[in-house]
Design an enzyme around this catalytic site. Structure first.
Site, PDB file in Angstrom:
ATOM      1  N   LYS A 228     -17.030  -2.841  18.114  1.00  0.00           N
ATOM      2  CA  LYS A 228     -17.211  -4.406  17.651  1.00  0.00           C
ATOM      3  C   LYS A 228     -18.321  -5.031  18.302  1.00  0.00           C
ATOM      4  O   LYS A 228     -18.158  -5.152  19.554  1.00  0.00           O
ATOM      5  CB  LYS A 228     -15.753  -4.958  18.000  1.00  0.00           C
ATOM      6  CG  LYS A 228     -15.710  -6.512  17.588  1.00  0.00           C
ATOM      7  CD  LYS A 228     -14.496  -6.982  17.636  1.00  0.00           C
ATOM      8  CE  LYS A 228     -14.396  -8.692  17.078  1.00  0.00           C
ATOM      9  NZ  LYS A 228     -15.746  -9.280  17.121  1.00  0.00           N
ATOM     10  N   ARG A 233     -21.848 -12.137  12.627  1.00  0.00           N
ATOM     11  CA  ARG A 233     -21.430 -11.404  11.267  1.00  0.00           C
ATOM     12  C   ARG A 233     -22.307 -11.874  10.254  1.00  0.00           C
ATOM     13  O   ARG A 233     -22.215 -13.010   9.902  1.00  0.00           O
ATOM     14  CB  ARG A 233     -19.777 -11.641  11.134  1.00  0.00           C
ATOM     15  CG  ARG A 233     -19.512 -10.864   9.936  1.00  0.00           C
ATOM     16  CD  ARG A 233     -18.796  -9.380  10.477  1.00  0.00           C
ATOM     17  NE  ARG A 233     -18.393  -8.864   9.086  1.00  0.00           N
ATOM     18  CZ  ARG A 233     -17.124  -9.092   8.810  1.00  0.00           C
ATOM     19  NH1 ARG A 233     -16.331  -9.640   9.429  1.00  0.00           N
ATOM     20  NH2 ARG A 233     -16.800  -8.459   7.393  1.00  0.00           N
ATOM     21  N   GLU A 276     -23.552  -6.867  11.558  1.00  0.00           N
ATOM     22  CA  GLU A 276     -23.736  -7.886  12.583  1.00  0.00           C
ATOM     23  C   GLU A 276     -25.159  -8.047  12.870  1.00  0.00           C
ATOM     24  O   GLU A 276     -25.742  -6.969  13.205  1.00  0.00           O
ATOM     25  CB  GLU A 276     -23.006  -7.011  13.812  1.00  0.00           C
ATOM     26  CG  GLU A 276     -22.666  -7.938  14.910  1.00  0.00           C
ATOM     27  CD  GLU A 276     -21.295  -8.630  14.676  1.00  0.00           C
ATOM     28  OE1 GLU A 276     -20.518  -8.309  13.634  1.00  0.00           O
ATOM     29  OE2 GLU A 276     -20.971  -9.726  15.419  1.00  0.00           O
ATOM     30  N   LYS A 399      -9.058  -5.648  14.710  1.00  0.00           N
ATOM     31  CA  LYS A 399      -9.895  -5.818  15.952  1.00  0.00           C
ATOM     32  C   LYS A 399      -8.973  -5.444  17.163  1.00  0.00           C
ATOM     33  O   LYS A 399      -8.013  -5.797  17.282  1.00  0.00           O
ATOM     34  CB  LYS A 399     -10.178  -7.215  16.163  1.00  0.00           C
ATOM     35  CG  LYS A 399     -10.903  -8.166  15.283  1.00  0.00           C
ATOM     36  CD  LYS A 399     -11.282  -9.543  15.752  1.00  0.00           C
ATOM     37  CE  LYS A 399     -10.471 -10.529  15.523  1.00  0.00           C
ATOM     38  NZ  LYS A 399     -11.206 -11.710  15.752  1.00  0.00           N
TER      39      LYS A 399
END
Lengths: 526, 334
Positions: A228, A233, A276, A399
């Site tokens: 992550k 984003r 990202e 997540k």
């Protein structure tokens, strides 16, 4: 204006999403098309450019209310919202019956090019002809920042119910750069338009934090895992040789990141990539605050582009050659994404987010513990069979973040909260020990209950040492555990560090101020 | 009078008004816990506050006096005068050698239908609260607020809900009971409120009929009716059982949108037992005082405003809390 005021009152008076949706549906059934457009625009943060400065509004309101300037400021400090302060201070008036919301927005917009005298006259005329709630709304439209606790999702849902069109289509039609002054309700929402603007992004699918034991997800083979990344984003769109970059906040951010213009050279193809946005140099991924600086620069110079180059780590492929892929399983979209990347020239500032190799959940947990070395916040888990959904939905994406860092700190400054917490001290500055001195290193204001805030407020009132405007310095006595996601060196901060997402984890009533952490403990985390 | 670290002090008589630290002799304006505190050897208050103080501070030695009755301590003359804040709340007038000073405790100007109406006491020096001492606080007439409350109750009744409203056990609760339209339904009260009601009823003060909400009463019985409880009951297991309910908070703090939007409440009614901005200014003007000491609330701002208007205004630090958003009165358990 009456229907809109009613809508506002209903929405403002409830915390239930169902009740808000119901109020919106009722509004959409009754209101005129032009007013509907403005309601949607205001709720989704599209407002006309400010036509009157807040300084002027303050001066006129203080005069109209016969309140001296310092007293006006005192009230503003307490209320925390200029539009509301003005509405509360003006002499009590009665509700408006004549004008529509559309008329009022245009009335406000027309002020822009007028002289100061005319502006004052028009604003006073408006204030005098409106009731207290309407004045508040009028002021909100002028000053912007129309936050009402209505998510885009709620608007979409209500419109979907009202128009009997599915939510995804509505969400898609509401995104992008439409102008509430010119677009008609039917153009915006009813016309299925083949040439819908090239720029339109898809609504993002957002993940929830994993709220159960990892092995309850089932067998590891059914899941894909990736790092992550800690950036913004974004959706990167190439259609008809035009490039668009959208942030998750639905802002078009092309201007700040011209490095993606190079994609135009990829002729004859079109795609929408979900990824990202980060800053990556030869030293690797840079801290979030570097990216934030880039975001603030509308036209970055050569040096910035060279020193802090932007890059997108791609997670997903939402559209390819005009075809919406969101209904395909995650695994299939991933294969298409990888195939697309094989065709990209090397100089594109793009890479694919690598999939992590794991055979068991234990193995994955071990990988997760390495996240910080990888400059990542933890892991993303995606079901191989999952489709790409709209907004936050449980089930297919999770997540799995690292546990936050924590540090015990002493509260040394306190400030009254804004909005719903104006009567309490809720904004605090925390310090750690440097020798026998306390050095402030972060502010934090979330994480405590109202009862705790009340208790702290009583403490602050009794233990204020000095006042600097709205800020009170207090006796260094209370210790709190501060949690945060990341830490970076910073020249702007006295302590030399900047924290990411600091919040109050708990009140350490069991600790004395002398038992708080030292600055060395913070530096150790760098 | 001066304000020391123990309370409002009259040196000539060696007595304190509403002291927050233990003293020998304490004159008490009213029975709220920030004004009537533990540990004094002797308490003197207006009659209707006596049973409340005795109940809350078990074993307290309390002497009651009538409104207007003059008592002499060491050559200083003291008398109690209605403050309009809650039933029995008083301003304390202190006269010595021709100088008159008034400690007003908490007060409000509007007649609330249950508390003795405020009496304007002419004086040289007036000690005032400033809980709502900013011009953003301007109360609507209570008749309008109660008609909103009644509408809310009726609507909940139509929707098959319980109307759950929070109020201070002492003061606001009795004001609500007196002024809501009891034709709509039954008024149920939390134990801490019912105790206060009965302490007043026992003295012959008329409090309209209420029903103590005990565990024998089923939730079904409550549908369509009104439940009044202190705000501390909201998050308690007692309060959580009351459903389906619409929850309302009554407070002057509801003026601010941010406070109205607090989680856990559906409605915020702006209703306070303290004076609003206009009320504070009017009362101070009417006393004819040239010196004003400003205590709890927006102390500095209000004193500065009074100075600008020509008063000799001082600020003083006290431990009075004024109206709290979350009640910190210790609930009196049944």
């Amino acid at each position: 204006m009456k229907l809109f005021t009613e809508l506002f009152r209903k929405i403002d008076g409830t915390t239930s999403t169902t009740a808000k949706t119901k109020a919106l549906v009722q509004f959409f059934e009754k209101a005129e098309d032009r007013d509907k457009i403005w309601a949607i625009a205001l709720f989704t943060h599209k407002r006309p450019k400010r036509s009157v400065s807040t300084g002027l509004l303050r001066t006129w309101a203080a005069k109209e209310a016969s309140v001296s300037d310092w007293l006006f400021d005192e009230c503003y400090q307490m209320v925390g919202d200029l539009a509301e302060t003005i509405a509360l201070l003006l002499p009590i008036g009665s509700a408006d019956k004549k004008n529509t919301l559309d008329q009022w927005v245009r009335y406000i917009d027309d002020l822009r090019d007028q002289t100061e005298e005319l502006k004052e006259k028009s604003v006073l005329t408006a204030w005098r002809s409106l009731g207290q709630e309407e004045r508040f709304l009028f002021n909100k439209i002028i000053t912007g920042g129309f936050r009402m606790g209505v998510s885009d999702r709620t608007i979409t849902k209500a419109l979907s119910k009202n128009l009997s069109i599915n939510e995804n289509t509505i969400a898609h039609r509401l995104m992008g750069n439409w102008d509430p002054f010119t677009v008609s309700f039917s153009e915006l929402l009813l016309e299925a338009n083949e040439n819908e603007s090239n720029s339109k992004p898809y609504p993002f699918y957002l993940a929830y934090a994993l709220d159960k034991e990892i092995d309850l997800l089932g067998t590891p083979e059914d899941w894909m895992a990736e790092w992550k990344w800690d950036g913004i984003r974004s959706q990167l769109i190439l259609r008809n040789q035009e490039v668009f970059l959208w942030s998750r906040g639905q802002e078009l951010i092309n201007q700040s990141f011209p490095e993606f213009e190079i994609l135009k050279e990829f002729e004859g193809s079109s795609f929408v990539i979900d990824g990202e946005l980060i800053v990556r140099t030869e030293d690797g991924i840079q801290d979030f605050n570097v990216l934030q600086k880039r975001l603030g620069r509308k036209k970055p110079g050569k040096k910035t582009l060279k020193d802090h180059p932007a890059h997108i780590i791609a997670y997903d492929l939402l559209e390819l050659e005009g075809e919406d892929l969101r209904h395909l399983p995650q695994g299939e979209r991933r294969i298409k994404l990888e195939k697309l990347f094989t065709a990209f020239p090397e100089q594109f500032p793009l890479s694919i987010s690598p999939l992590l190799n794991f055979k068991s959940w234990e193995e994955l947990a071990e990988l997760r513990s390495m996240a910080r070395e990888k400059k990542s916040e933890g892991l993303m888990l995606k079901s191989v069979e999952g489709t790409y959904k709209t907004s936050r939905k449980k089930g297919d994406w999770w997540k799995w973040k690292l546990d936050p860092y924590t540090i015990d700190a002493v509260m040394i400054y306190a400030q009254r909260g804004h909005g719903r917490r104006t009567s309490l001290f809720t904004d605090f500055t925390f310090a750690v020990w440097k020798g026998d001195q306390l050095v402030p290193f972060t502010k934090a204001y979330t994480g405590l209950t109202d009862v705790e805030f009340q208790e702290i407020t009583r403490f602050v009132k009794k233990n204020t040492l000095e006042r600097f405007g709205p800020v009170s310095s207090v006796k260094a006595e209370l210790v709190f555990e501060i949690a945060f996601e990341g830490i970076a060196k910073s020249k702007r901060h006295k302590s030399g560090v900047a924290l990411r997402f600091p919040r109050i984890k708990r009140w350490r009533k069991d600790k004395q101020a002398s038992e708080a952490n030292k600055i060395e403990d913070l530096m150790f985390l760098l | 009078m001066t304000i020391t670290d123990k309370g409002i002090y009259c040196a000539e008589a060696n007595v304190y008004i509403d002291p927050w630290k233990p003293v020998d002799k304490a004159l008490i304006t009213h029975a709220h816990s920030d004004h009537a505190r533990w540990g004094h050897k002797q308490y003197i208050s207006q009659h209707s506050s006596v049973p409340i103080i005795r109940h809350r501070l078990k074993g307290a030695n309390v002497r009651g006096v009538k409104f207007g009755e003059k008592i002499n301590i060491n050559g200083v003359q003291f008398s109690f005068h209605p403050a309009g804040h809650i039933i029995g709340s008083a301003q304390i007038r202190v006269e010595h050698k021709g100088r008159v000073e008034v400690a007003s405790g908490d007060y409000k100007l509007e007649a609330d239908g249950i508390s003795e109406e405020i009496e304007i006491v002419k004086c040289h020096h007036f000690i005032t609260e400033s809980t709502f001492g900013l011009p953003i606080f301007r109360w609507r007439p209570q008749s309008e607020v109660f008609s909103d409350i009644n509408e809310w109750w009726k609507k909940n009744k139509e929707e098959g809900k319980i109307s759950f409203i929070t109020a201070y056990a002492l003061g606001k609760a009795q004001r609500l009971i007196q002024n809501v339209d009891s034709k709509i339904g039954t008024i149920y009260t939390h134990g801490s409120i019912e105790i206060v009601n009965n302490l007043f009823r026992d003295q012959g003060i008329n409090i309209p009929t209420t029903r103590h909400l005990t565990s024998e009463i089923s939730q079904k019985q409550l549908i369509g009716n009104l439940v009044i409880a202190p705000s501390s009951a909201l998050g308690s297991s007692w309060g959580k059982k009351i459903k389906p309910a619409s929850i309302a908070i009554t407070s002057g703090w509801m003026t601010m949108r941010g406070n109205r939007r607090r989680r856990g409440a559906d409605r915020g009614f702006i209703l306070s037992d303290h004076a609003d901005w206009d009320g504070l200014n009017k009362v101070i003007d009417a006393t004819g005082a040239s010196e004003v000491t400003v205590t709890h609330g927006y102390t500095e701002a209000f004193a500065r405003h009074l100075s600008e208007r020509g008063f000799k205004a001082y600020t003083a630090t006290t431990e009075y809390t004024g109206e709290q958003l979350i009640e910190n009165e210790t609930p009196v358990e049944a």
